[in-house]
Enzyme design. Structure first.
Site, short mmCIF file in Angstrom:
data_model
loop_
_atom_site.label_atom_id
_atom_site.label_comp_id
_atom_site.label_asym_id
_atom_site.label_seq_id
_atom_site.Cartn_x
_atom_site.Cartn_y
_atom_site.Cartn_z
N LYS A 32 1.01 -1.10 0.04
CA LYS A 32 0.08 0.06 -0.15
C LYS A 32 1.01 1.34 0.01
O LYS A 32 1.50 1.65 1.02
CB LYS A 32 -0.77 -0.04 1.10
N GLU B 270 -0.90 7.76 -0.74
CA GLU B 270 -1.94 8.46 -1.74
C GLU B 270 -1.32 9.37 -2.48
O GLU B 270 -1.77 9.84 -3.68
CB GLU B 270 -3.16 8.80 -1.07
N GLY C 97 6.82 5.29 8.51
CA GLY C 97 6.11 6.18 8.68
C GLY C 97 6.12 6.81 10.03
O GLY C 97 6.98 6.65 10.77
N SER C 98 5.11 7.38 10.45
CA SER C 98 4.89 8.19 11.55
C SER C 98 4.85 7.24 12.94
O SER C 98 4.35 6.08 12.84
CB SER C 98 3.88 9.07 11.53
N THR C 99 5.28 7.71 13.98
CA THR C 99 5.23 6.80 15.06
C THR C 99 3.78 6.73 15.58
O THR C 99 3.46 5.62 16.00
CB THR C 99 5.82 7.69 16.38
N ALA C 100 2.91 7.71 15.31
CA ALA C 100 1.52 7.46 15.71
C ALA C 100 0.82 6.35 15.15
O ALA C 100 0.25 5.79 15.63
CB ALA C 100 1.04 8.89 15.64
N VAL C 101 1.18 6.49 13.72
CA VAL C 101 0.32 5.42 13.01
C VAL C 101 1.01 3.87 13.25
O VAL C 101 0.37 3.01 13.31
CB VAL C 101 0.62 5.45 11.42
N GLU D 175 9.59 1.24 11.09
CA GLU D 175 10.56 2.28 10.85
C GLU D 175 9.79 3.49 11.03
O GLU D 175 9.19 3.82 10.19
CB GLU D 175 11.24 2.11 9.52
N ARG E 240 18.66 17.19 2.82
CA ARG E 240 18.29 16.23 1.72
C ARG E 240 16.48 16.18 1.71
O ARG E 240 15.93 16.35 2.48
CB ARG E 240 18.93 14.94 1.97
N CYS F 136 13.19 10.78 7.32
CA CYS F 136 13.26 10.41 9.09
C CYS F 136 14.52 10.44 9.47
O CYS F 136 14.71 10.36 10.76
CB CYS F 136 12.52 8.94 8.90
N SER G 64 23.09 6.09 4.59
CA SER G 64 22.19 4.82 4.57
C SER G 64 22.91 4.07 3.41
O SER G 64 23.35 4.71 2.41
CB SER G 64 20.88 5.36 4.09
#
Length: 527
Positions: free
Chosen positions: A223, A226, A276-280, A298, A326, A332, A489
């Site tokens: 997924k 969007e 993505g975000s920590t909340a999600v 992550e 960058r 992140c 990275s």
């Protein structure tokens, strides 16, 4: 949070139209027209290569949303609509999961060599089409072409690396406790993987997950964001061309809450991997509990960049600039807090401001551009909120600090001095082109300030002292540490955080373990 993303998309669309209407000066209008012309030419090149896909991929077939709904994909540099893509939901996701589950039994039974060859062909195709993929990425995400090309190479490197690692998934033989027994350990693929990826690296965050998953025999439902689905769909098209079988890689996008819930609720999905975000991430972790899925996350960062008195100023400025700006600060691992020792603070600040002044803001398709737009209006408003909070509490804007004259979602590269730990710029991730400078006195204070956060993804140190580099690296509560380097990275090293920045590692030989289960076999009567 997923619902919030849909709300953000609507807000972004309204915000872009508002800004476009406000950008009425002749120079702005001319600039927007030029950007639009460049984008049109780029889209034609992508279409000619056959890489502009707007439908989801389920069981090897390109399909519309079952209810016919679509969502707009916008160019953040101009606000123009690039394409309308299928807006999928729970039914499409369920079918994608069923397809992945069915294909798992044949894909996982192939030899490692056969899977390796298919992945290698995918890598070759990604590299062969790197210019078109980079153009697509710049159009839908906004990053400069140089960075987009770099991401294609970086993203493809995970496919190449895990094509090779597929043949190195070794088990073990354990010396038995009884003479007539043989004890074996097998590593087997976990099963169907649900991969949820962000907009800031629309190719690399997919390949870093899909590469190891496919290498060890898993199948995947991706997924993408969007905001940036076009790069994901183009990459999936190339995977099909490479011979990755129908159903091994599926892509669904659109209604984030429905897609996420379908992945979480399905007992056929054995693993969730998310960037993505920590909340999600916390919500996905909680949602995975009902079916006890394997989870790797992550999540957000709050990276400190520590510049000691004994640092080489030129090296520190160059490294801090790379770590901070960058992708216009939208990563992140961006240096979110630049801690500078008092003895070098003024000298570093002066050199750093001068370096930031040289950054060229503009359309990512232009060769001179080093800073593109932010992803949407909500992102700009967040940056404005953080800068306003800092100045209201005594920080001083040394450079920038406002929207760029180009309008839209462009923001001036910004340096804010004398930031303290009670400001949002210190406490939270700004995710924009704002560099906060924070003075400190001692090494111990720097370590305390750096660790004073729930995040623990990346950190950076600049010093000429080898003993100090060891001491500080070992004291920092972070999963990644760069010493005298701002870009760290790579596909061959483990990427991931500690504390609330996530679970598990991606990339390297360690990353493939996230997609494997251990099976112990005890064979009796062997004497």
């Amino acid at each position: 949070m997923a619902m919030t993303m849909m709300t953000m998309r609507r807000a972004a669309a309204l915000g872009s139209r508002h800004i476009l209407a406000a950008s009425s000066s002749p120079s702005r209008v001319a600039s927007l027209r030029h950007m639009s012309a460049d984008a049109g030419a780029a889209m034609e090149k992508i279409r000619a290569a056959g890489l502009l896909r707007t439908q989801g991929l389920i069981a090897g077939k390109w399909v519309d949303a079952y209810d016919g709904k679509t969502i707009e994909v916008q160019n953040p540099a101009t606000g123009e609509v690039l394409a309308n893509v299928s807006c999928m939901g729970s039914r499409e996701t369920s079918d994608a999961i069923a397809s992945a589950n069915s294909t798992f039994y044949s894909w996982s039974k192939l030899t490692a060599s056969e899977r390796s060859k298919a992945l290698r062909k995918w890598y070759d195709l990604l590299i062969a089409h790197k210019e078109e993929l980079a153009l697509l990425m710049t159009l839908e995400q906004g990053k400069p072409m140089k960075e987009a090309l770099g991401e294609v190479n970086y993203g493809a490197s995970f496919i190449e690396y895990f094509a090779e690692e597929a043949k190195r998934i070794y088990g073990d033989i354990i010396p038995p406790t009884l003479s007539d027994r043989r004890l074996l350990v097998l590593k087997q693929p976990v099963g169907v993987v649900g991969a949820i990826t962000p907009w800031n690296f629309p190719l690399a965050m997919i390949t870093r997950k899909v590469g190891p998953a496919l290498a060890c025999g898993c199948t995947v439902v991706v997924k993408p964001s969007e905001f940036t689905p076009l790069t994901a769909l183009a990459a999936a098209d190339l995977a099909l061309q490479a011979g990755i079988p129908a159903g091994a890689l599926n892509v669904v996008m659109g209604n984030a809450p429905e897609i996420g819930d379908a992945l979480l609720q399905s007992s056929q999905v054995r693993k969730i991997t998310f960037t993505g975000s920590t909340a999600v991430g916390k919500k996905l972790m909680a949602g995975s509990a009902n079916t006890v899925k394997k989870v790797s996350l992550e999540l957000g960062g709050n990276a400190p960049c520590i510049v000691f008195d004994d640092a080489d100023i030129d090296v520190a400025v160059k490294g801090s600039l790379a770590a901070k700006f960058r992708n216009s600060g939208q990563t992140c691992v961006c240096a979110n807090r630049i801690l500078v020792q008092e003895g070098i603070y003024e000298k570093f600040a002066s050199a750093f401001v001068k370096a930031v002044q040289s950054l060229q803001v503009g359309n990512g398709l232009e060769e001179s551009t080093s800073q593109g737009p932010l992803i949407n209006e909500a992102a700009v408003q967040k940056v404005e909120k953080f800068v306003s909070d800092a100045t209201s509490k005594g920080a001083n804007v040394m450079l920038g600090g406002k929207r760029h004259s180009l309008g839209m979602t462009f923001y001036e590269p910004t340096v804010v001095g004398n930031v303290s730990n009670d400001m949002l710029l210190f406490r939270e991730e700004v995710f924009g082109p704002v560099a906060p400078l924070i003075p400190f006195k001692t090494e111990e204070e720097a370590i305390h300030l750096a660790n004073d956060t729930n995040a623990g993804l990346a950190a950076y140190i600049f010093t000429k002292s080898i003993p100090r580099s060891w001491r500080v690296s070992e004291s920092l509560e972070y999963g990644l540490v760069g010493v005298n380097e701002g870009i760290i990275s790579t596909e061959v090293a483990p990427f991931g955080g500690v504390k609330q920045s996530g679970l598990g590692r991606e990339g390297s030989k360690y990353g493939i373990d996230e997609y494997l289960e251990l099976k112990y076999i005890c064979m009796g009567n062997m004497g």
